[in-house]
Design an enzyme around this catalytic site. Structure first.
Site, mmCIF file in Angstrom:
data_model
loop_
_atom_site.group_PDB
_atom_site.id
_atom_site.type_symbol
_atom_site.label_atom_id
_atom_site.label_comp_id
_atom_site.label_asym_id
_atom_site.label_seq_id
_atom_site.Cartn_x
_atom_site.Cartn_y
_atom_site.Cartn_z
ATOM 1 N N LYS A 492 0.843 -1.197 0.000
ATOM 2 C CA LYS A 492 0.000 0.000 0.000
ATOM 3 C C LYS A 492 0.881 1.251 0.000
ATOM 4 O O LYS A 492 2.098 1.188 0.247
ATOM 5 C CB LYS A 492 -0.903 -0.003 1.230
ATOM 6 N N TYR A 716 13.819 31.765 2.300
ATOM 7 C CA TYR A 716 12.595 32.494 2.643
ATOM 8 C C TYR A 716 12.593 32.913 4.112
ATOM 9 O O TYR A 716 13.049 32.175 4.993
ATOM 10 C CB TYR A 716 11.373 31.618 2.384
#
Length: 821
Positions: A492, A716
């Site tokens: 999965k 940033y």
């Protein structure tokens, strides 16, 4: 491996020492790229037709190696301070002599394996078959050459019970040298084929050379049906003075094979031994595997193993992995890269690998000329044309003068070129769409140039997946299981970030019993990629129930609502019975029926005979945490109790399973009928991490180098403060690729040149910046984000999460590259 001192080695080699330090040595080194422990290594400067080990002495000295065996002293050797040079007449002979010395110290049985084909498989299978009872050392990979054998035998230590070594030769005179190193007590002679035949007058001469491995052996195991082998043994007198343990399908032998029955996915072999009928079943269908297994059977019988032990071990034999690389190609193609060599045997193996790639229906082979086959070209390429046809290849692209000449032998869609350059000059991307392409070429043809243009070009950040390590992890967990216990593997979440059909196809090849996915669309993708294994869907959504039936996906039923809804879908489709899995909630309190709902569940299942219960299972909440062991045992006992009650209402067998990866390691008494392997396959364990192999390496490259002045900021929000001048590298990987933002601002690090480099400032969407001050870093240098140097467990710990989240967070825009060693 022993620990000797330089003076001991000088004496053993009858060399002359230059240098006065009597340093200890544990590791023999012949390849400067494979340096492990410089202080304890001794480098043999071996010379050959295309290389001279003496050229790497200076580089190794810079890497702290201080011991060298040489044929020629380097100029100004006295400038290599603190070093020892042992001068010998021939460094290869010296390497072999030192290994032979170590062999003479080993008191226990040594098995030598020779023959043209099957050596590595027989060795690996014998290791598996005997390792349950013995401590065994064996040749790494296929180390069977004049340098591989001494490196293998050097691994012998008195603590080992058995040594198993391959011996491969390509010309007359080589086996005598290998025999002197291995000195086997038992020899297994597999068969005689055409490999390296060009260096022998005929097959008789090759057999005669192979038999020289028996010079001091007390036992020889072989198949009498190989007439040329049997006749040469009788002619040469090799049978005199030693035990001959033989097997045959056609006549009298120690083990007489009476029948070989090929069933759906296994082969049943029956024989007579000591006037008794005995039998083994192996999970293979091909003739080569049958022959290899019988050789192993003979050795086990000779060593006194009981037939019950042999039978139980044989049924669990595993394929020996191949050295292939699987990549995403252009135009929805899959690329199999096997550009290491080109011979008939490895071509056949590569074609088998091509055959079990189910994701594309069309299959193309790009093949170079084959050298040193020992066959005339017309015979060789006629055979290859037939082989390609049998393997259902749709198209062949032949490259090389010989293939070009014999193009007419191939009766499928085809194109032929005299050289790689000619192919590249005519190359068009439009010719390759929705197909699996196998690249199989000798090194001289430089097929890596072809691989470069067929490979899907994505940005430089990649996730490498080592399928060999994954198989080894699978086998580690399999070794923990009782005979007959099945294994379901969780694929999965894009196989925990590792991929989809690539992992599932490997698991199908490794013959796991079940796959499990979270949602139906994951199962649909696997079915559309051709995977045929049973697939359980653990969280089927109401809107996807019809897909389950359409794609033969088996749902987990966890509530009465989902049970009734799916039963309705099965009936509407006119299906008599459909497999389902019942989830019980024993304490996880996620999905599943509670214990007090079991009676009602039984009544519901009785009302719906169209639901065929394949398994009943539950989920452990804390099997990896010792503090919760009492609760884990409570869950196991509760599951045992209520699942038994449930099973009583069925008149057919139903599987039970509760163990996850950590449960397999910590609660072996609760294996029931099957276990579910998840994160452990991908190299993560909270119990025995050192027993597992790293599977994934998340890496990128340096895009730019900058000098940043003191008091400047980076990134940033100006979060990265530079207090003094620093050198930074910009890496093209960011949080959109799966690099967690929490690793920014000095929390996380990457590895460049094997050294840690701290992440500076905020991590951007597509980039991050790292401090490489003091490192000699260049644009294009490789950067490891996590992997061998920087374990994913450490990365997870730094940001307060679990490895699952880190692995599954790697974006699908990151290119996955799969390889087998």
């Amino acid at each position: 491996m022993p620990e000797l001192f330089i003076k001991d080695i000088t004496r053993i080699l009858n060399g002359k020492q230059f240098g006065k330090l009597n340093l200890p040595v544990k590791y023999l080194l012949i390849d400067s790229r494979k340096l492990v422990s410089p202080a304890e290594s001794i480098f043999f400067a071996i010379t050959g037709d295309r290389h001279d080990g003496h050229a790497f002495i200076d580089d190794l000295y810079q890497k702290q190696v201080r011991n060298f065996v040489v044929q020629v002293l380097p100029d100004h050797f006295e400038n290599y301070t603190g070093s020892n040079f042992i001068l010998v007449s021939n460094t290869l002979d010296a390497l072999q002599k030192l290994a032979a010395y170590n062999r003479n110290l080993f008191p226990n049985p040594v098995i030598g394996i020779t023959g043209s084909n099957g050596k590595t498989i027989i060795k690996e299978w014998l290791f598996f078959l005997l390792s349950g009872r013995n401590n065994i050392v064996r040749s790494p990979k296929s180390y069977n050459s004049q340098v591989g054998v001494p490196l293998s035998v050097w691994l012998l230590e008195p603590d080992f019970d058995i040594g198993i070594f391959e011996a491969g030769i390509s010309r007359v005179g080589e086996m005598e040298k290998l025999e002197n190193i291995i000195k086997p007590d038992i020899v297994v002679l597999s068969n005689i084929g055409e490999a390296h035949q060009e260096n022998f007058v005929d097959f008789k001469q090759k057999v005669s050379e192979k038999l020289k491995l028996c010079k001091n052996a007390r036992t020889l195991i072989y198949c009498k049906d190989h007439k040329i082998i049997h006749q040469e043994i009788e002619r040469s007198g090799q049978g005199k003075g030693r035990i001959l343990f033989t097997w045959s399908r056609m006549g009298k032998a120690d083990l007489e094979i009476k029948s070989i029955k090929k069933l759906t996915s296994k082969t049943q072999i029956t024989g007579n031994f000591n006037r008794s009928s005995i039998e083994i079943v192996i999970p293979f269908l091909d003739d080569a595997s049958v022959e290899n297994a019988i050789h192993c059977w003979c050795l086990l019988l000779y060593m006194g193993c009981t037939q019950s032990f042999i039978t139980s071990r044989m049924r669990n034999l595993e394929p020996v992995e191949m050295r292939l690389e699987l990549k995403h190609g252009i135009n929805n193609c899959t690329l199999i890269n096997d550009c290491y060599n080109s011979d008939i045997g490895s071509l056949s193996i590569a074609l088998d690998f091509l055959d079990f790639q189910y994701q594309n229906n069309k299959k193309t082979l790009i093949l170079s000329d084959i050298f040193q086959s020992g066959r005339e070209n017309n015979e060789l390429y006629s055979f290859i044309a037939e082989l390609v046809h049998k393997k259902k290849v749709n198209k062949i692209i032949g490259i090389g003068e010989s293939l070009y000449h014999y193009a007419g032998l191939f009766k499928i869609k085809k194109k032929f070129y005299k050289s790689t350059d000619e192919f590249l000059s005519h190359f068009s991307k439009e010719e390759f769409k929705n197909e699996v392409v196998l690249l199989k070429g000798a090194r001289d043809f430089e097929f890596e140039r072809i691989s470069g243009i067929l490979e899907q070009q994505v940005h430089q950040t990649i996730l490498e997946i080592n399928l060999t390590a994954m198989v080894n992890n699978l086998n580690y967990f399999r070794s923990k299981l009782d005979s007959g216990t099945g294994i379901m593997v969780m694929v999965k979440a894009f196989s925990y970030g590792s991929g989809s059909f690539e992992i599932a196809n490997m698991l199908q090849y490794q013959r796991v019993d079940y796959l499990a996915v979270a949602y139906s669309d994951e199962g649909v993708d696997l079915r559309e990629a051709g995977n045929l294994l049973p697939i359980m869907v653990m969280n089927p959504e109401f809107g996807s129930l019809y897909h389950l039936v359409q794609y033969d996906l088996e749902p987990e039923l966890y509530s009465f609502d989902i049970l009734e809804s799916f039963a309705k879908v099965v009936r509407k489709n006119g299906i008599k019975t459909f497999p389902v899995h019942i989830k019980l909630d024993t304490g996880m309190h996620r999905l599943g029926f509670l214990p007090d709902e079991v009676d009602e569940l039984i009544e519901s299942l009785r009302k719906h005979p169209e639901l065929h219960v394949k398994s009943v299972f539950s989920h452990l909440a804390a099997s990896d945490e010792k503090i919760h062991d009492d609760f884990t045992r409570y869950q196991i006992n509760l599951f045992d109790k209520i699942s038994n009650k449930l099973l009583q209402c069925f008149d057919y067998p139903v599987l039970r399973h509760i163990l996850n990866s950590s449960g397999i390691e910590r609660f072996p008494e609760a294996q029931f009928d099957m276990v579910r392997l998840g994160i452990g396959l991908y190299g993560i364990s909270t119990v025995h991490q050192n027993r597992l192999e790293n599977v994934s390496i998340f890496k990128s490259t340096v895009s730019q180098i900058k000098r940043i002045a003191a008091n400047e900021t980076i990134g940033y929000g100006r979060k990265g403060n530079v207090l003094k001048e620093r050198t930074i590298a910009i890496i093209p990987v960011g949080y959109a690729d799966g690099l967690n933002r929490k690793l920014g601002n000095g929390v996380g690090e990457v590895f460049v040149h094997g050294k840690p480099a701290v992440i500076i400032g905020d991590i951007c969407m597509d980039m991050c910046m790292v401090d490489v001050s003091g490192y000699n870093v260049k644009v294009g240098d490789e950067v490891e984000l996590f992997g061998d140097k920087n374990p994913v467990t450490r990365v997870a710990e730094k940001i307060g999460t679990i490895p699952y989240e880190v692995l599954t967070g790697i974006s699908q825009r990151v290119k996955r590259i799969y390889y087998q060693e």
